[in-house]
Design a protein around this motif. Structure first.
Motif, PDB file in Angstrom:
ATOM      1  N   GLY A  51       0.820  -1.202   0.000  1.00 32.34           N
ATOM      2  CA  GLY A  51       0.000   0.000   0.000  1.00 32.34           C
ATOM      3  C   GLY A  51       0.855   1.254   0.000  1.00 32.34           C
ATOM      4  N   ASN A  52       0.297   2.339  -0.459  1.00 29.53           N
ATOM      5  CA  ASN A  52       1.020   3.612  -0.523  1.00 29.53           C
ATOM      6  C   ASN A  52       0.321   4.657   0.326  1.00 29.53           C
ATOM      7  N   LEU A  53       1.111   5.305   1.170  1.00 29.12           N
ATOM      8  CA  LEU A  53       0.613   6.384   2.014  1.00 29.12           C
ATOM      9  C   LEU A  53       1.463   7.609   1.738  1.00 29.12           C
ATOM     10  N   THR A  54       0.825   8.700   1.357  1.00 30.23           N
ATOM     11  CA  THR A  54       1.553   9.920   0.989  1.00 30.23           C
ATOM     12  C   THR A  54       1.261  11.025   1.986  1.00 30.23           C
ATOM     13  N   LEU A  55       2.319  11.635   2.464  1.00 29.92           N
ATOM     14  CA  LEU A  55       2.224  12.777   3.374  1.00 29.92           C
ATOM     15  C   LEU A  55       2.869  13.953   2.683  1.00 29.92           C
ATOM     16  N   ARG A  56       2.076  14.983   2.393  1.00 30.03           N
ATOM     17  CA  ARG A  56       2.620  16.135   1.661  1.00 30.03           C
ATOM     18  C   ARG A  56       2.202  17.436   2.323  1.00 30.03           C
ATOM     19  N   PHE A 100      -1.160  23.811   3.560  1.00 28.38           N
ATOM     20  CA  PHE A 100      -2.012  22.627   3.458  1.00 28.38           C
ATOM     21  C   PHE A 100      -1.169  21.376   3.701  1.00 28.38           C
ATOM     22  N   ILE A 101      -1.716  20.489   4.511  1.00 28.36           N
ATOM     23  CA  ILE A 101      -1.087  19.196   4.773  1.00 28.36           C
ATOM     24  C   ILE A 101      -2.067  18.112   4.351  1.00 28.36           C
ATOM     25  N   GLU A 102      -1.610  17.178   3.535  1.00 29.29           N
ATOM     26  CA  GLU A 102      -2.489  16.124   3.029  1.00 29.29           C
ATOM     27  C   GLU A 102      -1.963  14.752   3.431  1.00 29.29           C
ATOM     28  N   ILE A 103      -2.868  13.892   3.869  1.00 27.29           N
ATOM     29  CA  ILE A 103      -2.571  12.480   4.146  1.00 27.29           C
ATOM     30  C   ILE A 103      -3.405  11.674   3.169  1.00 27.29           C
ATOM     31  N   GLU A 104      -2.759  11.082   2.180  1.00 26.72           N
ATOM     32  CA  GLU A 104      -3.463  10.370   1.112  1.00 26.72           C
ATOM     33  C   GLU A 104      -3.072   8.897   1.109  1.00 26.72           C
ATOM     34  N   ASP A 105      -4.067   8.032   1.001  1.00 27.72           N
ATOM     35  CA  ASP A 105      -3.796   6.598   0.886  1.00 27.72           C
ATOM     36  C   ASP A 105      -4.484   6.048  -0.356  1.00 27.72           C
ATOM     37  N   ASP A 106      -3.968   4.933  -0.854  1.00 33.39           N
ATOM     38  CA  ASP A 106      -4.580   4.285  -2.025  1.00 33.39           C
ATOM     39  C   ASP A 106      -5.374   3.063  -1.593  1.00 33.39           C
ATOM     40  N   GLY A 107      -6.102   3.226  -0.487  1.00 29.90           N
ATOM     41  CA  GLY A 107      -6.856   2.115   0.084  1.00 29.90           C
ATOM     42  C   GLY A 107      -8.242   1.949  -0.499  1.00 29.90           C
TER      43      GLY A 107
END
Length: 659
Positions: free
Chosen positions: A417-422, A431-438
């Protein structure tokens, strides 16, 4: 010597080295043969050991010493890196971090690390090391690999009648402070002649990056017996072998030339590690001093506002011109002072790679964390507070967002799985984003649970938009976990996240697509101290509305006020927007009027028109907290002092638009 005065420096540098160790361990786990990464972990652990030993924190010193020993075996190719070693090194880093935190909170940094030390010692296999070192010492060689420059120096020395020796020195197995013994040996050598080369290099000897033996290429007029006797007199030197040099020219430069420079010279160390230019450009400043500077400047901003008001009343051209010059100067100074308070969000992000690795292992998932925009800067006050909300959101993404390995393969996705913190800037906000490909958010399941828990009725659930369904995750006591675990299921978490973010003047939004993933987006102000605001009048009182929330201001005629769903609205560019009379909100007298001054504000995707008595104008204001006695007042985020000395309350538009 009182070491307490160095405690702050020890803590700052320890945190930096721990961050380096954690990030390097994650790279090491992915690429076990990366010598550069191993060297980075070794150097950081070695520096930590030295600092902790000097400060008397023996637990940290012991643990880092064993980390060094294990890493040295990997670095020298005598032991392969194993998953067990990686896990043990991560545990050691966590324990060191816990001890440093304890010291920062006034403790002694005590912690039982005996189990971890034993595991590292078991890996090190010290008996095998001893045999290797004895074998290498018993068979000294008279050759020495030289570069072209060193070979030229040796040839000239031999032609001039000097003796050139290769000296092998072995220290005692139980030697303490190896670098100090090396320093003493080199002092003796410098008194007898010149050291041309050393193996390991001077830097490695200085940093104790060797076992218990080393070699030097030495030029002198003394005999081999005299040199051997002089070095042998040094305490904790177990054996000395002096042999005539036998030339062996090699194109490969194996070591570094160090003519007439002591291997443990403090001046050389400082210049090598820091460099004169870097030292001149960077200094450490106590955060309390920056806060004091900020408080003084805030008072200056208040006085500037009063001076502007006086200049407007007096109508003196000279005074007005002077005030304008002061205003330009203070605007530049304000930018500089605010910059001093800005810190990269990297120091918050750095804690998450290790956390994601640990949590993913606990739940049996394979997750890769991607971080972008770590250099994005935020006010220190926000940096200090944003860590915990991000921890909740990331743990939520790992536990709930990303599917198990089996479910991902079944859905046609990769097992990992991929978890992106940007993080990124947009206008005067971060802006802070927590994105997952779930799997995304199942809105049907969310609304069903919300109804079961009594958060809303079945009728209300049927009227919700997809965005509103997603925001149900932030309702107090809401949880989709079917069982209670260490990670979730207790109904505590996302509601705390939302409250904390809103207390910082921020907002949180959710975007999701079933089967593809979810994005939690946090919007935060750049700074919480000095902001631009629109001053408005409500009857005889003055209020401030932050410009970051304002879309525009307008004038609205009485007949333009409409009625819809039992509330007053107006047509704003084809959209019906509710009107909120601030006089009613704050308990002031309101009166009908032929026309109203309206401030249109936004919170997320919601709009509202705030009806005020009069618009005063834009002004830089200093935000001050209300204090514990007045905290909790609805729709008020703080107060400011105006130029005439009056206090104006700051309107919290997010709270006004929140249902």
């Amino acid at each position: 010597m009182d070491l307490n005065e160095y405690l702050g420096l020890f803590l700052d540098e320890s945190i930096e080295h721990l961050q380096a160790i954690n990030s390097s361990l994650l790279k090491f786990e992915q690429k076990l043969d990366d010598e550069g990464v191993i060297d980075q972990i070794f150097r950081s652990a070695h520096t930590l050991k030295g600092m902790a030993g000097t400060m008397g924190f023996d637990g940290i010193a012991d643990l880092t010493h064993e980390m060094e020993s294990a890493l040295d075996l990997v670095r020298s190719k005598r032991q392969p890196a194993t998953p067990e070693l990686i896990d043990t090194l991560f545990v050691a880093a966590e324990q060191i971090e816990a001890m440093v935190d304890d010291i920062a909170n006034g403790g002694k940094g005590k912690r039982d690390v005996s189990e971890t030390v034993a595991r590292l010692k078991q890996f090190s296999n010290t008996s095998e090391e001893t045999e290797v070192k004895k074998a290498s010492t018993a068979n000294p060689s008279s050759t020495f690999k030289c570069d072209v420059y060193s070979e030229s120096v040796v040839k000239q020395s031999l032609a001039s009648g000097y003796n050139v020796f290769v000296i092998d020195v072995a220290l005692s197995e139980d030697v303490i402070l190896k670098a100090a013994r090396v320093f003493m040996v080199f002092e003796r050598l410098q008194s007898l002649g010149d050291v041309i080369l050393s193996d390991p290099t001077s830097d490695e000897l200085e940093q104790e990056q060797f076992e218990t033996s080393f070699r030097v290429l030495f030029v002198t007029t003394n005999t081999a017996e005299e040199v051997e006797k002089s070095i042998g007199a040094v305490s904790e030197v177990a054996a000395v072998t002096v042999a005539d040099y036998a030339p062996e020219v090699s194109a490969e430069v194996a070591v570094t030339a160090i003519p007439e420079v002591s291997p443990v010279s403090p001046a050389a160390k400082e210049e090598t590690e820091q460099g004169p230019v870097a030292a001149a450009k960077t200094i450490r400043v106590n955060l309390e001093r920056i806060d004091r500077l900020m408080n003084l400047f805030e008072e200056f901003i208040i006085d500037r506002g009063r001076l502007e008001r006086i200049a407007g009343d007096v109508e003196s051209p000279e005074l007005t011109e002077t005030v304008e010059r002061i205003k330009r100067g203070t605007n530049e100074l304000q930018s500089l002072v605010l910059t001093l308070r800005m810190m990269p969000i990297e120091q918050v992000f750095n804690r998450f790679p290790r956390m994601v690795r640990s949590v993913a292992k606990d739940v049996g998932k394979n997750i890769k964390l991607h971080i972008t925009g770590a250099e994005t800067e935020l006010d220190r006050t926000v940096i200090d507070e944003i860590g915990d909300p991000l921890v909740h959101l990331i743990r939520n993404a790992v536990d709930h967002g990303i599917e198990s390995k089996a479910d991902r393969l079944k859905a046609g996705k990769q097992e990992e799985g991929n978890l992106t913190l940007r993080a990124y800037h947009a206008g005067n906000r971060v802006f802070i984003e927590i994105e997952d490909d779930g799997a995304g958010i199942n809105h049907e399941k969310v609304t069903r649970i919300a109804v079961e828990k009594g958060i809303l009725t079945q009728e209300d659930a049927a009227l919700l938009t997809p965005e509103e369904m997603s925001m149900l995750l932030f309702a107090p006591g809401f949880s989709t976990a079917e069982t209670v675990t260490d990670l979730s299921g207790r109904g505590v978490g996302l509601d705390v996240v939302k409250s904390k973010i809103e207390s910082l003047g921020g907002e949180v939004f959710v975007e999701t697509k079933l089967g593809e993933g979810t994005i939690f987006r946090i919007s935060l102000p750049l700074t919480l101290s000095i902001i631009s605001a629109m001053l408005v009048q409500l009857q005889d009182e003055t209020y401030a509305i932050p410009l970051t929330a304002i879309i525009e201001t307008t004038s609205l005629k009485h007949e333009a006020v409409l009625q819809a769903h039992r509330e007053k609205v107006f047509d704003f560019r084809g959209q019906l927007v509710p009107l909120i009379w601030l006089t009613d909100v704050y308990g002031l007298e309101s009166a009908e009027s032929e026309a109203y001054s309206v401030v249109v504000v936004r919170s997320g995707d919601r709009l509202a028109g705030l009806v005020v008595s009069q618009l005063i104008g834009q002004q830089e204001i200093v935000m001050k907290p209300l204090g514990s006695y007045l905290e909790g007042i609805r729709a008020i985020s703080g107060a400011t002092i105006l130029g005439d000395g009056r206090v104006a309350l700051i309107v919290d538009s997010n709270a006004l638009l929140r249902k």
